[in-house]
Design a protein around this motif. Structure first.
Motif, short mmCIF file in Angstrom:
data_model
loop_
_atom_site.label_atom_id
_atom_site.label_comp_id
_atom_site.label_asym_id
_atom_site.label_seq_id
_atom_site.Cartn_x
_atom_site.Cartn_y
_atom_site.Cartn_z
N UNK A 40 0.83 -1.22 0.00
CA UNK A 40 0.00 0.00 0.00
C UNK A 40 0.86 1.26 0.00
N UNK A 41 1.92 1.25 0.81
CA UNK A 41 2.80 2.42 0.88
C UNK A 41 3.51 2.66 -0.44
N UNK A 42 4.03 1.60 -1.03
CA UNK A 42 4.73 1.74 -2.31
C UNK A 42 3.77 2.19 -3.40
N UNK A 43 2.57 1.63 -3.41
CA UNK A 43 1.57 2.02 -4.41
C UNK A 43 1.24 3.50 -4.27
N UNK A 44 1.06 3.94 -3.05
CA UNK A 44 0.75 5.35 -2.82
C UNK A 44 1.91 6.24 -3.25
N UNK A 45 3.13 5.85 -2.91
CA UNK A 45 4.30 6.64 -3.26
C UNK A 45 4.53 6.74 -4.76
N UNK A 46 4.17 5.69 -5.48
CA UNK A 46 4.36 5.68 -6.94
C UNK A 46 3.09 6.10 -7.69
N UNK A 47 2.02 6.32 -6.95
CA UNK A 47 0.73 6.68 -7.54
C UNK A 47 0.25 5.61 -8.52
N UNK A 48 0.30 4.35 -8.05
CA UNK A 48 -0.20 3.22 -8.84
C UNK A 48 -1.16 2.42 -7.96
N UNK A 49 -1.87 1.51 -8.57
CA UNK A 49 -2.81 0.65 -7.86
C UNK A 49 -2.03 -0.36 -7.01
N UNK A 50 -2.55 -0.67 -5.84
CA UNK A 50 -1.89 -1.62 -4.94
C UNK A 50 -1.75 -2.99 -5.61
N UNK A 51 -2.68 -3.36 -6.47
CA UNK A 51 -2.60 -4.65 -7.15
C UNK A 51 -1.43 -4.69 -8.14
N UNK A 52 -1.05 -3.53 -8.65
CA UNK A 52 0.13 -3.44 -9.52
C UNK A 52 1.38 -3.81 -8.72
N UNK A 53 1.50 -3.27 -7.52
CA UNK A 53 2.64 -3.58 -6.66
C UNK A 53 2.62 -5.05 -6.27
N UNK A 54 1.45 -5.55 -5.89
CA UNK A 54 1.36 -6.96 -5.51
C UNK A 54 1.75 -7.88 -6.66
N UNK A 55 1.38 -7.51 -7.87
CA UNK A 55 1.74 -8.34 -9.03
C UNK A 55 3.25 -8.31 -9.25
N UNK A 56 3.87 -7.14 -9.11
CA UNK A 56 5.33 -7.04 -9.24
C UNK A 56 6.01 -7.88 -8.16
N UNK A 57 5.50 -7.82 -6.93
CA UNK A 57 6.06 -8.62 -5.84
C UNK A 57 5.93 -10.11 -6.15
N UNK A 58 4.80 -10.53 -6.71
CA UNK A 58 4.63 -11.96 -7.04
C UNK A 58 5.62 -12.40 -8.12
N UNK A 59 5.88 -11.52 -9.09
CA UNK A 59 6.87 -11.84 -10.13
C UNK A 59 8.23 -12.08 -9.48
N UNK A 60 8.62 -11.18 -8.59
CA UNK A 60 9.92 -11.31 -7.92
C UNK A 60 9.95 -12.53 -7.00
#
Length: 116
Positions: A40-60
């Motif tokens: 949530x914090x990263x999504x807010x800081x980058x102004x993207x959807x939280x699901x975008x961050x979660x998907x990137x995390x799942x890739x990694x």
């Protein structure tokens, strides 16, 4: 940790975010065992959807770079401190390509060809 996403770069945002985080892990800006920001914090800081961050995390996670701990966040799972020479070589390669007018697409094609 500071992550920047170029809004004009091609490709899905989650893939660009995963690329940026992967690069930070490989070049040592994010170390083994270090916690990544909450999604949530990263999504807010980058102004993207939280699901975008979660998907990137799942890739990694799927690549073995990070571990996801439900309710506790994500931590770096690979020890890559010995790859600082690799990170330097990558930066040198990119600098050399730019000096010689080789664009990103061509450079990536050359790397893929060399990898085979």
């Amino acid at each position: 940790m500071r992550i920047h996403l170029d809004p004009t770069a091609p490709g899905p945002i989650f893939a660009r975010l995963a690329d940026a985080l992967r690069a930070a892990i490989v070049d040592g800006r994010i170390g083994f065992g270090e916690r990544l920001p909450p999604s949530r914090d990263l999504a807010e800081g980058l102004d993207v959807n939280v699901h975008t961050v979660l998907r990137a995390y799942r890739v990694l996670r799927d690549e073995g770079f990070i571990e996801l701990h439900p309710g506790r966040g994500a931590t770096v799972a690979k020890r890559l401190g010995h790859h600082t020479a690799l990170a330097g070589a990558i930066h040198d390669l990119v600098d050399e390509a730019r000096l010689n007018g080789v664009d990103e697409v061509a450079l990536l094609a050359l790397v893929r060809e060399a990898w085979r």
